[in-house]
Design a protein around this motif. Structure first.
Motif, PDB file in Angstrom:
ATOM      1  N   LYS A  65       0.846  -1.185   0.000  1.00 43.70           N
ATOM      2  CA  LYS A  65       0.000   0.000   0.000  1.00 43.70           C
ATOM      3  C   LYS A  65       0.885   1.239   0.000  1.00 43.70           C
ATOM      4  O   LYS A  65       2.086   1.163   0.236  1.00 43.70           O
ATOM      5  CB  LYS A  65      -0.935   0.018   1.211  1.00 43.70           C
ATOM      6  N   THR A  66       0.274   2.364  -0.283  1.00 51.36           N
ATOM      7  CA  THR A  66       0.982   3.644  -0.300  1.00 51.36           C
ATOM      8  C   THR A  66       0.447   4.514   0.830  1.00 51.36           C
ATOM      9  O   THR A  66      -0.767   4.586   1.028  1.00 51.36           O
ATOM     10  CB  THR A  66       0.789   4.351  -1.644  1.00 51.36           C
ATOM     11  N   ALA A  67       1.362   5.141   1.542  1.00 46.00           N
ATOM     12  CA  ALA A  67       0.976   6.029   2.639  1.00 46.00           C
ATOM     13  C   ALA A  67       1.855   7.273   2.592  1.00 46.00           C
ATOM     14  O   ALA A  67       2.894   7.289   1.929  1.00 46.00           O
ATOM     15  CB  ALA A  67       1.096   5.324   3.987  1.00 46.00           C
ATOM     16  N   TRP A  68       1.396   8.298   3.298  1.00 50.86           N
ATOM     17  CA  TRP A  68       2.145   9.556   3.380  1.00 50.86           C
ATOM     18  C   TRP A  68       2.669   9.728   4.794  1.00 50.86           C
ATOM     19  O   TRP A  68       1.948   9.541   5.760  1.00 50.86           O
ATOM     20  CB  TRP A  68       1.242  10.746   3.016  1.00 50.86           C
ATOM     21  N   PHE A  69       3.964  10.056   4.901  1.00 52.72           N
ATOM     22  CA  PHE A  69       4.615  10.209   6.194  1.00 52.72           C
ATOM     23  C   PHE A  69       5.180  11.622   6.327  1.00 52.72           C
ATOM     24  O   PHE A  69       5.658  12.204   5.354  1.00 52.72           O
ATOM     25  CB  PHE A  69       5.759   9.204   6.376  1.00 52.72           C
ATOM     26  N   CYS A  70       5.141  12.141   7.536  1.00 55.71           N
ATOM     27  CA  CYS A  70       5.782  13.427   7.828  1.00 55.71           C
ATOM     28  C   CYS A  70       7.260  13.188   8.060  1.00 55.71           C
ATOM     29  O   CYS A  70       7.639  12.366   8.903  1.00 55.71           O
ATOM     30  CB  CYS A  70       5.136  14.080   9.053  1.00 55.71           C
ATOM     31  N   SER A  71       8.110  13.875   7.323  1.00 62.08           N
ATOM     32  CA  SER A  71       9.553  13.688   7.459  1.00 62.08           C
ATOM     33  C   SER A  71      10.100  14.275   8.756  1.00 62.08           C
ATOM     34  O   SER A  71      11.245  14.003   9.109  1.00 62.08           O
ATOM     35  CB  SER A  71      10.279  14.327   6.267  1.00 62.08           C
ATOM     36  N   GLU A  72       9.287  15.077   9.474  1.00 65.69           N
ATOM     37  CA  GLU A  72       9.747  15.668  10.723  1.00 65.69           C
ATOM     38  C   GLU A  72       9.425  14.801  11.924  1.00 65.69           C
ATOM     39  O   GLU A  72      10.254  14.601  12.797  1.00 65.69           O
ATOM     40  CB  GLU A  72       9.121  17.064  10.910  1.00 65.69           C
ATOM     41  N   CYS A  73       8.207  14.277  11.995  1.00 69.53           N
ATOM     42  CA  CYS A  73       7.789  13.538  13.194  1.00 69.53           C
ATOM     43  C   CYS A  73       7.384  12.102  12.923  1.00 69.53           C
ATOM     44  O   CYS A  73       7.163  11.334  13.861  1.00 69.53           O
ATOM     45  CB  CYS A  73       6.635  14.270  13.888  1.00 69.53           C
ATOM     46  N   GLY A  74       7.258  11.687  11.646  1.00 67.35           N
ATOM     47  CA  GLY A  74       6.887  10.317  11.338  1.00 67.35           C
ATOM     48  C   GLY A  74       5.397  10.052  11.305  1.00 67.35           C
ATOM     49  O   GLY A  74       4.977   8.901  11.199  1.00 67.35           O
ATOM     50  N   TYR A  75       4.561  11.085  11.394  1.00 69.05           N
ATOM     51  CA  TYR A  75       3.105  10.909  11.374  1.00 69.05           C
ATOM     52  C   TYR A  75       2.670  10.292  10.039  1.00 69.05           C
ATOM     53  O   TYR A  75       3.136  10.690   8.974  1.00 69.05           O
ATOM     54  CB  TYR A  75       2.420  12.260  11.586  1.00 69.05           C
TER      55      TYR A  75
ATOM     56  N   GLU B  91      -1.275  15.818   2.834  1.00 66.67           N
ATOM     57  CA  GLU B  91      -1.751  16.976   3.576  1.00 66.67           C
ATOM     58  C   GLU B  91      -0.688  18.062   3.515  1.00 66.67           C
ATOM     59  O   GLU B  91       0.510  17.778   3.617  1.00 66.67           O
ATOM     60  CB  GLU B  91      -2.034  16.617   5.041  1.00 66.67           C
ATOM     61  N   GLY B  92      -1.110  19.288   3.329  1.00 64.91           N
ATOM     62  CA  GLY B  92      -0.150  20.391   3.274  1.00 64.91           C
ATOM     63  C   GLY B  92       0.501  20.661   4.612  1.00 64.91           C
ATOM     64  O   GLY B  92       1.669  21.023   4.685  1.00 64.91           O
ATOM     65  N   ARG B  93      -0.261  20.454   5.684  1.00 67.92           N
ATOM     66  CA  ARG B  93       0.236  20.696   7.038  1.00 67.92           C
ATOM     67  C   ARG B  93       0.072  19.430   7.859  1.00 67.92           C
ATOM     68  O   ARG B  93      -0.995  18.826   7.882  1.00 67.92           O
ATOM     69  CB  ARG B  93      -0.529  21.849   7.689  1.00 67.92           C
ATOM     70  N   CYS B  94       1.164  19.015   8.532  1.00 71.34           N
ATOM     71  CA  CYS B  94       1.129  17.791   9.329  1.00 71.34           C
ATOM     72  C   CYS B  94       0.171  17.983  10.495  1.00 71.34           C
ATOM     73  O   CYS B  94       0.257  18.965  11.246  1.00 71.34           O
ATOM     74  CB  CYS B  94       2.529  17.451   9.835  1.00 71.34           C
ATOM     75  N   ALA B  95      -0.733  17.026  10.672  1.00 65.54           N
ATOM     76  CA  ALA B  95      -1.714  17.117  11.751  1.00 65.54           C
ATOM     77  C   ALA B  95      -1.106  16.840  13.110  1.00 65.54           C
ATOM     78  O   ALA B  95      -1.715  17.154  14.133  1.00 65.54           O
ATOM     79  CB  ALA B  95      -2.855  16.129  11.489  1.00 65.54           C
ATOM     80  N   SER B  96       0.111  16.266  13.153  1.00 58.37           N
ATOM     81  CA  SER B  96       0.739  15.934  14.428  1.00 58.37           C
ATOM     82  C   SER B  96       1.651  17.045  14.941  1.00 58.37           C
ATOM     83  O   SER B  96       1.473  17.550  16.040  1.00 58.37           O
ATOM     84  CB  SER B  96       1.549  14.634  14.293  1.00 58.37           C
ATOM     85  N   CYS B  97       2.639  17.449  14.122  1.00 58.10           N
ATOM     86  CA  CYS B  97       3.617  18.441  14.582  1.00 58.10           C
ATOM     87  C   CYS B  97       3.371  19.832  14.028  1.00 58.10           C
ATOM     88  O   CYS B  97       3.997  20.798  14.463  1.00 58.10           O
ATOM     89  CB  CYS B  97       5.039  18.000  14.229  1.00 58.10           C
ATOM     90  N   GLY B  98       2.474  19.970  13.028  1.00 56.69           N
ATOM     91  CA  GLY B  98       2.146  21.281  12.490  1.00 56.69           C
ATOM     92  C   GLY B  98       3.101  21.804  11.438  1.00 56.69           C
ATOM     93  O   GLY B  98       2.964  22.952  11.002  1.00 56.69           O
ATOM     94  N   ALA B  99       4.079  20.995  11.001  1.00 53.93           N
ATOM     95  CA  ALA B  99       5.032  21.447   9.990  1.00 53.93           C
ATOM     96  C   ALA B  99       4.376  21.457   8.608  1.00 53.93           C
ATOM     97  O   ALA B  99       3.520  20.617   8.298  1.00 53.93           O
ATOM     98  CB  ALA B  99       6.258  20.544   9.977  1.00 53.93           C
ATOM     99  N   TRP B 100       4.803  22.408   7.769  1.00 52.85           N
ATOM    100  CA  TRP B 100       4.233  22.559   6.433  1.00 52.85           C
ATOM    101  C   TRP B 100       5.119  21.869   5.395  1.00 52.85           C
ATOM    102  O   TRP B 100       6.340  21.895   5.472  1.00 52.85           O
ATOM    103  CB  TRP B 100       4.085  24.037   6.075  1.00 52.85           C
ATOM    104  N   ASN B 101       4.458  21.271   4.391  1.00 54.21           N
ATOM    105  CA  ASN B 101       5.123  20.673   3.217  1.00 54.21           C
ATOM    106  C   ASN B 101       6.178  19.648   3.612  1.00 54.21           C
ATOM    107  O   ASN B 101       7.285  19.623   3.074  1.00 54.21           O
ATOM    108  CB  ASN B 101       5.752  21.774   2.348  1.00 54.21           C
ATOM    109  N   THR B 102       5.861  18.800   4.585  1.00 46.63           N
ATOM    110  CA  THR B 102       6.807  17.759   5.013  1.00 46.63           C
ATOM    111  C   THR B 102       6.302  16.358   4.715  1.00 46.63           C
ATOM    112  O   THR B 102       6.971  15.388   5.056  1.00 46.63           O
ATOM    113  CB  THR B 102       7.076  17.881   6.525  1.00 46.63           C
ATOM    114  N   MET B 103       5.123  16.215   4.086  1.00 45.04           N
ATOM    115  CA  MET B 103       4.567  14.890   3.825  1.00 45.04           C
ATOM    116  C   MET B 103       5.209  14.289   2.574  1.00 45.04           C
ATOM    117  O   MET B 103       5.242  14.919   1.514  1.00 45.04           O
ATOM    118  CB  MET B 103       3.050  14.974   3.639  1.00 45.04           C
ATOM    119  N   VAL B 104       5.744  13.077   2.709  1.00 48.20           N
ATOM    120  CA  VAL B 104       6.371  12.363   1.596  1.00 48.20           C
ATOM    121  C   VAL B 104       5.668  11.022   1.428  1.00 48.20           C
ATOM    122  O   VAL B 104       5.240  10.395   2.397  1.00 48.20           O
ATOM    123  CB  VAL B 104       7.881  12.159   1.842  1.00 48.20           C
ATOM    124  N   GLU B 105       5.570  10.600   0.176  1.00 50.78           N
ATOM    125  CA  GLU B 105       4.868   9.347  -0.125  1.00 50.78           C
ATOM    126  C   GLU B 105       5.828   8.175  -0.060  1.00 50.78           C
ATOM    127  O   GLU B 105       6.952   8.224  -0.568  1.00 50.78           O
ATOM    128  CB  GLU B 105       4.237   9.427  -1.513  1.00 50.78           C
TER     129      GLU B 105
END
Length: 455
Positions: A6-16, A22-36
């Motif tokens: 499967k494919t998922a999106w992860f935040c490169s800052e916190c691992g969410y 998502e443009g903004r991570c729902a966990s740490c609030g960082a912008w443009n950190t989601m990678v597929e």
């Protein structure tokens, strides 16, 4: 055993993890950190984390025997202090730091000094010849340390299964990749999966695992935040590569205190332990100069003396400059405002430069008084008498506030031959200064400290 991709999106800052971008991570609030990332999940029976791999069972807490952890005594006493007494068997330790700070040197020189344990050193960054050159530079050799250069996690575990080491080192976790995850090494999913499998190996075989990791430009450990939650101990190796001193600091420790630090000096043959940092951080010059004050600070639970150096001069280009090294610049600006408002020194049109000797960065509020004294000394161009030191926090109204562990600070200053020490008023309750060789001078305001130093 079926596999599902499967494919998922992860935040490169916190691992969410998120099922969509998502443009903004729902966990740490960082912008443009989601990678597929492509994630492979395996449906099957999960393995137990009990030692030996036997099936675990639920037990009453009263039935569990409370035994002391078995520890491996490391050759470096500074490392033992930070670890809480040694390396616990079955634990996983993460050592992070900037590139070139000395992480691999610290680990390798400790491994080569252990003669009674079989050690496997898996490197994904350096060749065996490079590691051999470092060992020759350190001046140590060992027949118990085995080197393998590998970036595949499965092959590293195969080598460990064949060799049966008593200690495993992975350098670094960002270069290791698992074949079960279809993404590049260093990605969020790879780092998390590799760390989880190495943790399983450590707990089932009771073999301690040391991971070496990098830090990002913000100074925090690179990779997902979940990596720090997986491991048992997180150590950070700090220091400026242009200076010789290094500090090993514990950020997380499940087997000991996080208030301990270890201090090293980088020399040509590796890292040397600094057992008495106060003597190393004080100037040995016989020439007395203005703008130099000695403060007694505590980092972790270790007190030591350190120099605060200040230079105050008339602003040559109209706009005053403020330059700080090793100290919080905002706190220095606050102290300058206190001197301007409460004491009457006109520093608004003057350049102020502040440096903490030795390249260390300090956060102890007790160094405020030393910074104030250094700035005043440079401003009036008067030398602080030799043998004087101080410890105290400066408040916004110009008062000298009490500091923690004053007795430890006083004893350290007395041990190093200081003759006078400025301390906050009212902090000597229950302390007998008659057995000391130095004179304690209590001050309550910045003006009193100024009169005590230069009267």
């Amino acid at each position: 055993m079926a596999q599902k991709v499967k494919t998922a999106w992860f935040c490169s800052e916190c691992g969410y993890e998120s099922p969509k971008w998502e443009g903004r991570c729902a966990s740490c609030g960082a912008w443009n950190t989601m990678v597929e990332e492509r994630v492979t999940t395996t449906k099957g029976v999960s393995r137990s984390l009990s030692p030996g791999g036997e099936k675990s069972r639920a037990r009453k807490i009263s039935e569990i025997e409370a035994g002391a952890e078995q520890r491996i005594h490391m050759p470096s006493e500074e490392l033992n202090r930070v670890l809480g007494g040694g390396l616990v068997t079955g634990s996983m330790v993460l050592i992070g730091g900037e590139p070139g700070i000395g992480k691999s040197t610290l680990v390798l020189q400790n491994l080569l000094a252990i003669k009674t344990k079989r050690i496997l050193y898996a490197s994904g960054e350096e060749s065996p010849s490079q590691l051999k050159m470092r060992a020759d530079r350190i001046g140590r050799q060992s027949d118990n340390c085995y080197i393998v250069t590998e970036t595949s996690l499965e092959r590293i575990l195969d080598h460990a299964s064949e060799l049966q080491p008593q200690l495993l080192i992975v350098d670094s976790i960002q270069t290791i990749a698992s074949e079960a995850i279809e993404s590049a090494a260093g990605s969020v999913s790879q780092v998390r999966e590799c760390a989880a499998q190495l943790l399983r190996y450590a707990k089932t075989t009771n073999v301690p695992v040391i991971l070496i990791g990098h830090i990002n430009k913000e100074g925090t450990l690179a990779g997902p935040k979940v990596l720090e939650h997986i491991v048992d101990v997180v150590l950070q190796f700090e220091g400026d590569r242009h200076y010789m001193y290094r500090i090993l600091r514990s950020i997380k420790n499940r087997f000991g205190s996080t208030s301990e630090i270890g201090i090293y000096e980088m020399v040509s043959r590796g890292l040397r332990e600094v057992t008495n940092p106060s003597e190393m951080l004080l100037s040995q010059s016989d020439e007395e100069l203005s703008g130099v004050a000695i403060g007694v600070m505590i980092d972790g639970i270790r007190p030591f003396l350190i120099e605060a150096q200040a230079l105050v001069s008339t602003a040559a280009y109209g706009t005053p400059q403020r330059a700080v090294t090793g100290f919080d610049p905002r706190r220095m600006n606050m102290l300058l405002a206190v001197l301007e408002k409460r004491v009457g020194f006109k520093l608004a049109q003057k350049d102020v430069f502040l440096n903490i000797a030795g390249g260390l960065r300090v956060n102890d509020p007790a160094l405020d008084l030393a910074v104030i004294c250094a700035i005043l000394s440079s401003n009036v161009d008067m030398v602080i008498p030799r043998g004087w030191c101080c410890a105290g926090e400066v408040g916004l109204s110009g008062e000298i506030r009490p500091v923690t562990r004053l007795e430890q600070r006083v004893l350290e200053a007395d041990k190093l031959g200081m003759t006078h020490m400025l301390i906050p008023r009212g902090c000597l309750k229950g302390f007998d200064p008659s057995r000391l060789h130095l004179q304690l001078i209590e001050v309550g305001k910045v003006e009193e400290a100024f009169r005590a130093l230069f009267s």
